[in-house]
Design a protein around this motif. Structure first.
Motif, PDB file in Angstrom:
ATOM      1  N   GLY A 181      66.639  41.403 139.209  1.00 28.59           N
ATOM      2  CA  GLY A 181      67.520  42.529 138.913  1.00 28.59           C
ATOM      3  C   GLY A 181      67.087  43.292 137.681  1.00 28.59           C
ATOM      4  O   GLY A 181      67.137  44.533 137.640  1.00 28.59           O
ATOM      5  N   SER A 182      66.639  42.566 136.659  1.00 30.27           N
ATOM      6  CA  SER A 182      66.182  43.204 135.420  1.00 30.27           C
ATOM      7  C   SER A 182      64.938  44.051 135.656  1.00 30.27           C
ATOM      8  O   SER A 182      64.801  45.143 135.088  1.00 30.27           O
ATOM      9  N   PHE A 183      64.026  43.560 136.482  1.00 29.61           N
ATOM     10  CA  PHE A 183      62.827  44.338 136.816  1.00 29.61           C
ATOM     11  C   PHE A 183      63.207  45.647 137.509  1.00 29.61           C
ATOM     12  O   PHE A 183      62.676  46.717 137.180  1.00 29.61           O
ATOM     13  N   CYS A 184      64.115  45.571 138.453  1.00 26.66           N
ATOM     14  CA  CYS A 184      64.530  46.773 139.200  1.00 26.66           C
ATOM     15  C   CYS A 184      65.213  47.788 138.288  1.00 26.66           C
ATOM     16  O   CYS A 184      64.915  48.990 138.334  1.00 26.66           O
ATOM     17  N   LEU A 185      66.125  47.326 137.448  1.00 26.13           N
ATOM     18  CA  LEU A 185      66.843  48.224 136.545  1.00 26.13           C
ATOM     19  C   LEU A 185      65.895  48.834 135.509  1.00 26.13           C
ATOM     20  O   LEU A 185      66.040  50.008 135.138  1.00 26.13           O
ATOM     21  N   SER A 186      64.926  48.043 135.036  1.00 23.28           N
ATOM     22  CA  SER A 186      63.934  48.563 134.079  1.00 23.28           C
ATOM     23  C   SER A 186      63.123  49.690 134.689  1.00 23.28           C
ATOM     24  O   SER A 186      62.865  50.716 134.041  1.00 23.28           O
ATOM     25  N   ALA A 187      62.728  49.512 135.947  1.00 20.45           N
ATOM     26  CA  ALA A 187      61.928  50.540 136.630  1.00 20.45           C
ATOM     27  C   ALA A 187      62.706  51.841 136.763  1.00 20.45           C
ATOM     28  O   ALA A 187      62.164  52.936 136.564  1.00 20.45           O
ATOM     29  N   ILE A 188      63.995  51.727 137.084  1.00 23.20           N
ATOM     30  CA  ILE A 188      64.837  52.931 137.226  1.00 23.20           C
ATOM     31  C   ILE A 188      64.961  53.665 135.898  1.00 23.20           C
ATOM     32  O   ILE A 188      64.792  54.884 135.822  1.00 23.20           O
ATOM     33  N   MET A 189      65.278  52.913 134.830  1.00 22.20           N
ATOM     34  CA  MET A 189      65.438  53.533 133.516  1.00 22.20           C
ATOM     35  C   MET A 189      64.122  54.130 133.014  1.00 22.20           C
ATOM     36  O   MET A 189      64.109  55.199 132.382  1.00 22.20           O
ATOM     37  N   TRP A 190      63.040  53.451 133.286  1.00 22.31           N
ATOM     38  CA  TRP A 190      61.719  53.941 132.894  1.00 22.31           C
ATOM     39  C   TRP A 190      61.455  55.303 133.535  1.00 22.31           C
ATOM     40  O   TRP A 190      61.035  56.251 132.864  1.00 22.31           O
ATOM     41  N   PHE A 191      61.711  55.392 134.821  1.00 24.47           N
ATOM     42  CA  PHE A 191      61.487  56.640 135.560  1.00 24.47           C
ATOM     43  C   PHE A 191      62.358  57.775 135.001  1.00 24.47           C
ATOM     44  O   PHE A 191      61.873  58.892 134.769  1.00 24.47           O
ATOM     45  N   ILE A 192      63.622  57.495 134.757  1.00 24.39           N
ATOM     46  CA  ILE A 192      64.546  58.526 134.276  1.00 24.39           C
ATOM     47  C   ILE A 192      64.141  59.037 132.899  1.00 24.39           C
ATOM     48  O   ILE A 192      64.115  60.242 132.646  1.00 24.39           O
TER      49      ILE A 192
END
Length: 441
Positions: free
Chosen positions: A98-109
């Protein structure tokens, strides 16, 4: 270190020291940045970092969502001695995914939509330019900030609270000296503050990762057998802690907009200081919750109610101390904070004391309200924790932030004192009821 048979007073205060160190240094990231940038750029730099503040709330809250949610479940399972480590590690692995997925989203934004975010957060003109400049180096290491929060929660529950503190401390110390060196010595200005913060986050993350190479580590990545269901349980359990931080970001946005509408940029500069002081107070409250949570969760799993009540007693004593300490500081020496965070103008020195004192009344109840969410989470009562976090962070505060200025513009600063009072009444009533249901084994 045995949560089920060890001496509670020693356990609690050992964990409190570790959790307080972690929380203290975590808050240093934003506090030192604002202080250094405020001294270098003046009130405009402080206002720009007030615009950036919601981003920290969002990133840290996502880390807490996975870390606190997952670690509470793991602690409860440890208390139920018939469970095995495989099941505990499935929840750890789910939280990691879950942390990997959320990090990827925030990184993109943050890479592709930083301008739009800052405009939404209330930035205008030069404030937008300064905010974008600050965030440039941070954009490269966004996952490190999220994983620092997530890993710290699991390390505390895996009998490694000291390493969690060392990790945060190492990054924080670098940030303090790096801020001064980059901003003033190399004359990088606000960009240098962002660079120091980014490097500090990487250092903290690397130190915490070292736990997985030690003999005492019991956390291992395994393939989850029910990823979706386990993720749902983690999100439900950790949501209240997540929402506390995310709500602070939402409130910061609402305050930014209302302040610019009614009071102007000088008042926004003072609010930037309040955001950082409030962050510090919240971090103190976090430390109490994070110290008590693994002890309470494990003993709840083992149905040892008397040990839970004793831990609660120590936690409430600590909460009272933090409440009185921060309230007194804000009431009696408000300009101490102003001079620390910026080189103030005469106008700011004239308006800051009244603003700080009115808002600072909220610190009397803030630590108790935040601790109560950790307490209810540890007892697997997400409903009570949810009501407290949402009422405090959005519903009651959101209504008051728009109504009070219509009565008197200065009443805007009383939004949080009134909010904390309403929430504290609810939390206290339900805490008393909850204690009566604990099994006194």
């Amino acid at each position: 270190m045995d949560f089920l048979t060890g001496k509670l007073k020693s356990l609690y205060f050992k964990y409190l020291a570790a959790a307080f160190g972690s929380a203290l240094v975590t808050s240093i990231y934003s506090i030192v940045d604002m202080a250094i940038v405020g001294q270098y750029q003046g009130p405009e730099g402080t206002a720009a970092l007030a615009v950036v503040a919601p981003i920290w709330n969002i990133i840290f809250s996502l880390g807490l969502l996975m870390g606190i949610g997952g670690s509470i479940i793991v602690s409860t399972l440890k208390g139920q001695r018939e469970t095995n480590h495989q099941y505990e590690n499935e929840y750890f692995s789910t939280a990691l995914i879950g942390s990997f997925c959320l990090s990827a989203i925030m990184w993109f934004i943050l890479i592709f939509f930083d301008k739009e975010l800052f405009l939404f957060f209330g930035a205008k003109g030069n404030l937008l330019t300064l905010a974008q400049t600050y965030i440039i180096p941070i954009q490269f290491v966004v996952p490190c900030f999220l994983f620092t929060q997530m890993l710290a929660a699991f390390l505390r529950n895996d009998n490694a609270p000291t390493l969690a503190t060392i990790g945060v401390l190492a990054g924080g110390v670098f940030n303090i000296f790096g801020d001064y060196f980059f901003v003033f010595t190399l004359d990088m200005g606000i960009f240098g503050a962002g660079l120091a913060t980014a490097i500090g986050a990487v250092i903290s993350c690397l130190v915490m990762i070292s736990h997985f190479f030690t003999k005492t580590n019991t956390l291992h990545f395994v393939k989850p057998t029910a990823l979706i269901n386990q993720m749902k349980k983690i999100v439900v359990t950790g949501f209240s802690t997540f929402f506390i931080d995310i709500a602070m970001g939402i409130l910061t946005i609402l305050f930014n907009r209302q302040i610019m509408k009614y009071l102007g940029s000088d008042a926004l500069s003072v609010y930037g200081i309040i955001v950082n002081v409030s962050t510090f107070v919240q971090c103190c409250a976090y430390s109490v919750g994070q110290a008590a949570q693994p002890i309470i969760s494990t003993n709840y799993g083992a149905k040892l109610g008397l040990r839970i009540k004793e831990t609660l007693k120590y936690a409430l004593y600590t909460v009272i101390f933090f409440s009185l300490f921060w309230t007194c500081l804000t009431l009696f020496v408000p300009n101490l904070f102003v001079r620390f965070f910026m080189t103030p103008t005469k106008e700011i020195l004239s308006i800051a004391p009244n603003i700080m004192r009115m808002y600072g009344l909220s610190f009397l109840l803030l630590p108790f309200n935040i601790f109560s969410t950790y307490y209810f989470q540890a007892l697997l009562r997400p409903k009570d924790s949810f009501v407290i976090s949402v009422a405090r962070g959005l519903v009651v505060s959101g209504i008051l932030i728009y109504i009070l200025p219509l009565i008197n513009v200065n009443y805007l600063w009383l939004t949080m004192p009134f909010t904390e009072l309403v929430v504290a009444v609810y939390a206290l009533v339900h805490m008393i009821q909850c204690n009566k249901t604990l099994i006194n084994v």
